[in-house]
Design a protein around this motif. Structure first.
Motif, PDB file in Angstrom:
ATOM      1  N   ASP A  81      44.164  77.791 -14.806  1.00 60.03           N
ATOM      2  CA  ASP A  81      43.978  77.971 -13.365  1.00 60.03           C
ATOM      3  C   ASP A  81      42.883  77.059 -12.801  1.00 60.03           C
ATOM      4  O   ASP A  81      42.471  77.204 -11.666  1.00 60.03           O
ATOM      5  N   ARG A  82      42.416  76.107 -13.633  1.00 55.03           N
ATOM      6  CA  ARG A  82      41.394  75.121 -13.274  1.00 55.03           C
ATOM      7  C   ARG A  82      40.022  75.746 -13.037  1.00 55.03           C
ATOM      8  O   ARG A  82      39.187  75.192 -12.348  1.00 55.03           O
ATOM      9  N   ILE A  83      39.808  76.911 -13.626  1.00 54.67           N
ATOM     10  CA  ILE A  83      38.509  77.555 -13.573  1.00 54.67           C
ATOM     11  C   ILE A  83      37.864  77.381 -14.947  1.00 54.67           C
ATOM     12  O   ILE A  83      38.523  77.549 -15.969  1.00 54.67           O
ATOM     13  N   LEU A  84      36.596  77.036 -14.958  1.00 55.23           N
ATOM     14  CA  LEU A  84      35.845  76.979 -16.203  1.00 55.23           C
ATOM     15  C   LEU A  84      35.160  78.330 -16.374  1.00 55.23           C
ATOM     16  O   LEU A  84      34.338  78.720 -15.553  1.00 55.23           O
ATOM     17  N   ARG A 106      28.094  70.816 -19.011  1.00 54.13           N
ATOM     18  CA  ARG A 106      27.933  69.477 -18.398  1.00 54.13           C
ATOM     19  C   ARG A 106      29.191  68.613 -18.552  1.00 54.13           C
ATOM     20  O   ARG A 106      29.619  67.963 -17.596  1.00 54.13           O
ATOM     21  N   ALA A 107      29.792  68.615 -19.722  1.00 52.22           N
ATOM     22  CA  ALA A 107      30.965  67.775 -19.976  1.00 52.22           C
ATOM     23  C   ALA A 107      32.151  68.145 -19.075  1.00 52.22           C
ATOM     24  O   ALA A 107      32.992  67.296 -18.779  1.00 52.22           O
ATOM     25  N   HIS A 108      32.187  69.395 -18.627  1.00 52.72           N
ATOM     26  CA  HIS A 108      33.295  69.857 -17.784  1.00 52.72           C
ATOM     27  C   HIS A 108      33.047  69.595 -16.301  1.00 52.72           C
ATOM     28  O   HIS A 108      33.935  69.828 -15.487  1.00 52.72           O
ATOM     29  N   LEU A 109      31.846  69.144 -15.952  1.00 57.76           N
ATOM     30  CA  LEU A 109      31.492  69.028 -14.541  1.00 57.76           C
ATOM     31  C   LEU A 109      31.448  67.586 -14.038  1.00 57.76           C
ATOM     32  O   LEU A 109      30.748  67.281 -13.081  1.00 57.76           O
ATOM     33  N   ASP A 110      32.228  66.720 -14.637  1.00 59.26           N
ATOM     34  CA  ASP A 110      32.375  65.363 -14.128  1.00 59.26           C
ATOM     35  C   ASP A 110      33.106  65.473 -12.787  1.00 59.26           C
ATOM     36  O   ASP A 110      34.181  66.066 -12.718  1.00 59.26           O
ATOM     37  N   PRO A 111      32.533  64.932 -11.710  1.00 53.64           N
ATOM     38  CA  PRO A 111      33.168  65.067 -10.393  1.00 53.64           C
ATOM     39  C   PRO A 111      34.625  64.605 -10.354  1.00 53.64           C
ATOM     40  O   PRO A 111      35.424  65.147  -9.592  1.00 53.64           O
ATOM     41  N   ALA A 112      35.004  63.634 -11.172  1.00 50.23           N
ATOM     42  CA  ALA A 112      36.375  63.124 -11.161  1.00 50.23           C
ATOM     43  C   ALA A 112      37.371  64.126 -11.750  1.00 50.23           C
ATOM     44  O   ALA A 112      38.542  64.133 -11.371  1.00 50.23           O
ATOM     45  N   THR A 113      36.919  64.952 -12.668  1.00 52.87           N
ATOM     46  CA  THR A 113      37.839  65.881 -13.342  1.00 52.87           C
ATOM     47  C   THR A 113      37.326  67.320 -13.294  1.00 52.87           C
ATOM     48  O   THR A 113      37.714  68.140 -14.120  1.00 52.87           O
ATOM     49  N   ALA A 114      36.458  67.608 -12.351  1.00 54.00           N
ATOM     50  CA  ALA A 114      35.799  68.910 -12.290  1.00 54.00           C
ATOM     51  C   ALA A 114      36.796  70.053 -12.068  1.00 54.00           C
ATOM     52  O   ALA A 114      37.832  69.871 -11.435  1.00 54.00           O
ATOM     53  N   PRO A 115      36.467  71.226 -12.589  1.00 51.56           N
ATOM     54  CA  PRO A 115      37.321  72.397 -12.368  1.00 51.56           C
ATOM     55  C   PRO A 115      37.221  72.862 -10.913  1.00 51.56           C
ATOM     56  O   PRO A 115      36.346  72.422 -10.162  1.00 51.56           O
ATOM     57  N   ALA A 116      38.101  73.767 -10.537  1.00 48.80           N
ATOM     58  CA  ALA A 116      38.097  74.313  -9.180  1.00 48.80           C
ATOM     59  C   ALA A 116      36.978  75.333  -8.998  1.00 48.80           C
ATOM     60  O   ALA A 116      36.581  75.625  -7.877  1.00 48.80           O
ATOM     61  N   GLY A 137      41.230  85.848 -16.759  1.00 46.03           N
ATOM     62  CA  GLY A 137      41.043  84.522 -17.329  1.00 46.03           C
ATOM     63  C   GLY A 137      41.005  84.629 -18.819  1.00 46.03           C
ATOM     64  O   GLY A 137      41.206  85.708 -19.366  1.00 46.03           O
ATOM     65  N   PRO A 138      40.714  83.550 -19.488  1.00 42.21           N
ATOM     66  CA  PRO A 138      40.709  83.587 -20.947  1.00 42.21           C
ATOM     67  C   PRO A 138      39.641  84.508 -21.508  1.00 42.21           C
ATOM     68  O   PRO A 138      38.667  84.805 -20.925  1.00 42.21           O
TER      69      PRO A 138
END
Length: 133
Positions: free
Chosen positions: A17-20, A41-51, A132-133
Motif C-alpha cells: 500500500d506504499r506505506i512504510l 533512511r534508505a526508504h525515504l529517498d524523495p524519488a522513491t519515497a513511500p506514501a 499492514g504487515p
C-alpha cells in the motif's frame, strides 16, 4: 561492562500500500537511535519515497534524549521526502516526554495539553495501528 536491561529492535517493512511500517521494541536510547535512522533512511529517498511512514511505538519501553533526538531527525527526513509521519500506539510515558519537551504537536500533528499528571486529556495516544504487515 553492563548489559542493558532492554535491547532495541527496529523492523521496517515497505508494504504494497506504499506505506512504510516501522515497529520499535525496547529502549529508544543512545544505542538504538542510529539503528532507527539507518532502518528508515534508505526508504525515504524523495524519488522513491513511500506514501506514508507509520511508526508503531507500542513496544518502546524507554525514550531518552537521544531517542527523542532520533524521532525529531526521523521527522525531518520524512518531511524532506514529502512523507507524512505517524507515531502510532505511543505509550503514555512517550506522550508525557513529548509534552514536557514541547515536541508533542510537532511530532504528532495534534495539539494537546498535559493535565496535572502529565497525561493527555484523551488518555490515549493514537488509534491502533492500521492494517499492514
Amino acid at each position: 561492562m553492563n548489559t542493558p536491561d532492554h535491547t532495541f529492535e527496529v523492523k521496517a517493512v515497505a508494504a504494497p500500500d506504499r506505506i512504510l511500517y516501522v515497529t520499535l521494541v525496547g529502549d529508544l536510547a543512545w544505542d538504538g537511535a542510529d539503528e532507527l535512522l539507518d532502518a528508515t533512511r534508505a526508504h525515504l529517498d524523495p524519488a522513491t519515497a513511500p506514501a506514508g511512514l507509520r511508526v508503531d511505538c507500542a513496544g518502546v519501553t524507554l525514550c531518552d534524549s537521544t531517542g527523542l533526538s532520533a524521532l525529531l531527525a526521523l521527522h525531518r527526513l520524512a518531511e524532506a521526502a514529502g512523507v507524512p509521519l505517524h507515531l502510532d500506539r505511543r505509550p503514555p510515558f512517550l506522550d508525557r516526554l513529548l509534552l514536557l519537551t514541547g515536541t508533542y504537536e510537532h511530532l504528532t500533528g495534534r495539539s494537546e495539553t498535559a493535565g496535572p499528571d502529565g497525561d493527555t486529556p484523551s488518555g490515549a495516544a493514537e488509534s491502533p495501528r492500521p492494517a499492514g504487515p
